[in-house]
Design a protein around this motif. Structure first.
Motif, PDB file in Angstrom:
ATOM      1  N   MET A  57     -37.944  14.097  38.388  1.00 52.73           N
ATOM      2  CA  MET A  57     -38.023  12.810  39.067  1.00 52.73           C
ATOM      3  C   MET A  57     -39.458  12.506  39.495  1.00 52.73           C
ATOM      4  N   SER A  58     -40.209  13.526  39.897  1.00 54.03           N
ATOM      5  CA  SER A  58     -41.583  13.270  40.330  1.00 54.03           C
ATOM      6  C   SER A  58     -42.576  13.547  39.214  1.00 54.03           C
TER       7      SER A  58
ATOM      8  N   PHE B 168     -33.267   4.089  32.756  1.00 53.88           N
ATOM      9  CA  PHE B 168     -33.705   4.963  33.852  1.00 53.88           C
ATOM     10  C   PHE B 168     -32.530   5.334  34.747  1.00 53.88           C
ATOM     11  N   LEU B 169     -31.548   4.427  34.882  1.00 50.55           N
ATOM     12  CA  LEU B 169     -30.387   4.706  35.724  1.00 50.55           C
ATOM     13  C   LEU B 169     -29.307   5.446  34.941  1.00 50.55           C
ATOM     14  N   SER B 170     -29.681   6.055  33.819  1.00 51.91           N
ATOM     15  CA  SER B 170     -28.805   6.848  32.938  1.00 51.91           C
ATOM     16  C   SER B 170     -27.571   6.068  32.500  1.00 51.91           C
ATOM     17  N   ALA B 171     -27.702   4.748  32.367  1.00 47.88           N
ATOM     18  CA  ALA B 171     -26.614   3.925  31.837  1.00 47.88           C
ATOM     19  C   ALA B 171     -27.048   3.398  30.479  1.00 47.88           C
TER      20      ALA B 171
ATOM     21  N   PHE C  86     -34.029  -2.742  53.862  1.00 47.51           N
ATOM     22  CA  PHE C  86     -34.077  -1.486  53.099  1.00 47.51           C
ATOM     23  C   PHE C  86     -35.066  -0.508  53.713  1.00 47.51           C
TER      24      PHE C  86
ATOM     25  N   TRP D 116     -31.450   6.459  52.283  1.00 48.84           N
ATOM     26  CA  TRP D 116     -30.131   6.644  51.699  1.00 48.84           C
ATOM     27  C   TRP D 116     -29.830   8.133  51.580  1.00 48.84           C
TER      28      TRP D 116
ATOM     29  N   PRO E 106     -28.274  10.261  48.869  1.00 51.21           N
ATOM     30  CA  PRO E 106     -27.677  10.322  47.535  1.00 51.21           C
ATOM     31  C   PRO E 106     -26.691  11.477  47.432  1.00 51.21           C
ATOM     32  N   SER E 107     -25.730  11.296  46.571  1.00 50.86           N
ATOM     33  CA  SER E 107     -24.749  12.349  46.330  1.00 50.86           C
ATOM     34  C   SER E 107     -25.420  13.536  45.636  1.00 50.86           C
TER      35      SER E 107
ATOM     36  N   THR F 117     -24.052  15.076  43.179  1.00 45.82           N
ATOM     37  CA  THR F 117     -23.705  14.988  41.754  1.00 45.82           C
ATOM     38  C   THR F 117     -24.076  13.604  41.252  1.00 45.82           C
ATOM     39  N   MET F 118     -25.360  13.394  40.941  1.00 44.04           N
ATOM     40  CA  MET F 118     -25.770  12.112  40.360  1.00 44.04           C
ATOM     41  C   MET F 118     -25.327  12.046  38.910  1.00 44.04           C
ATOM     42  N   LEU F 119     -25.324  10.819  38.372  1.00 43.52           N
ATOM     43  CA  LEU F 119     -25.068  10.667  36.943  1.00 43.52           C
ATOM     44  C   LEU F 119     -26.228  11.257  36.171  1.00 43.52           C
ATOM     45  N   GLN F 120     -25.937  12.070  35.196  1.00 49.76           N
ATOM     46  CA  GLN F 120     -26.991  12.691  34.391  1.00 49.76           C
ATOM     47  C   GLN F 120     -26.691  12.477  32.911  1.00 49.76           C
TER      48      GLN F 120
ATOM     49  N   ILE G 192     -23.668   8.618  29.277  1.00 46.12           N
ATOM     50  CA  ILE G 192     -22.368   8.394  29.893  1.00 46.12           C
ATOM     51  C   ILE G 192     -21.440   7.625  28.964  1.00 46.12           C
TER      52      ILE G 192
END
Lengths: 105, 173
Positions: free
Chosen positions: B1-2, B50-53, B112, B118, B120-121, B123-126, B129
């Protein structure tokens, strides 16, 4: 600096806020009906980015499925809206929404 | 991520999306607006990746760029005669619109960035999908899926009915 270089959920929400603001501005200020439709598409894209961002950082699939249905509805909406705009153009010979002042032929 | 390359590419696509969206809104020429919308849609599709969608990104390119944008361009061409040189559009409600623009963006960003971060969970989406979308569509979301097909059929018939050229009522022209 740490907040700038690590891409988190706030980055996506910021982009989405800008798209929403620009879309609202287009809907509010433009006279051309086609540009108003473009503003609506910008708003829908902003909503989609929000859905997918929350879905990604939550780990669920709800936002992903909802954004898929948003795209389907946006396609239907664009088709119907353009049919209406073309009808308005046939009646009034312009798509200037401030000059459309009657609902009956 | 970084990872620095990841960050730079993210900011590149974010800038493309936001600036082309601004150009859509502030350009006075409808054709320029329509072509700038192309870049907004592509930038949004890149952000979806980027949002893994990835499936949503491909759908975005196919439906928005291939369908909606072409429809909008058809609308522009239909409603402005080609010989007419000014494809410009006027503006109205400039002051309330600007107040709304600055107010909405300022309020949302203030909310914001002034509240707590926030959570975050874990278990993010990786990764991809596509397979999970298939399972979800055929299990939990099968009713909305079928209703979307009925809605698209209704929209198809309705749009064709609304936009047909030969109305029985105005044959005298």
């Amino acid at each position: 600096m740490e907040q700038l270089t690590t891409i988190g959920i706030n980055h996506y929400l910021t982009i989405s806020a800008f798209l929403l603001g620009f879309g609202l501005f287009a809907v509010m200020t433009r006279k051309n009906a086609i540009v108003i439709l473009m503003g609506v598409e910008l708003i829908l894209n902003a909503a989609n980015i929000n859905f997918l961002a929350f879905s990604k950082f939550n780990g669920g699939m709800g936002g992903v499925m909802f954004s898929l249905f948003v795209i389907v509805l946006a396609a239907a909406e664009a088709a119907i809206a353009l049919a209406i705009v073309i009808n308005i153009f046939k009646l009034f010979k312009s798509v200037d929404v401030s000059s459309i002042d009657s609902m009956k032929e | 991520m970084s990872n620095p390359a990841y960050t730079v590419i993210f900011y590149l696509f974010a800038a493309i999306t936001v600036f082309s969206a601004a150009f859509v809104v502030f350009s006075r020429n409808v054709i320029y607006s329509a072509f700038s919308l192309l870049f907004t849609f592509f930038g949004a599709a890149a952000l979806y990746v980027f949002l893994s969608a990835d499936f949503i990104a491909v759908t975005q390119v196919v439906v928005y760029v291939g369908g909606i944008l072409v429809l909008l361009l058809f609308g522009v061409m239909f409603t402005n005669s080609i010989m007419q040189t000014d494809l410009k559009t006027d503006v109205l409600n400039m002051i309330p619109g600007t107040v709304l623009l600055v107010g909405i963006i300022g309020a949302i960003l203030y909310t914001f960035y002034s509240t707590h971060s926030w959570m975050p969970s874990s278990t993010m989406l990786q990764g991809s999908i596509v397979e999970r979308i298939g399972f979800e569509t055929m299990s939990g979301y099968v009713l909305p899926f079928e209703m979307a097909s009925i809605l698209l059929l209704a929209a198809l018939i309705g749009a064709a009915f609304l936009a047909r050229f030969d109305k029985p009522g105005n044959n005298e022209k």
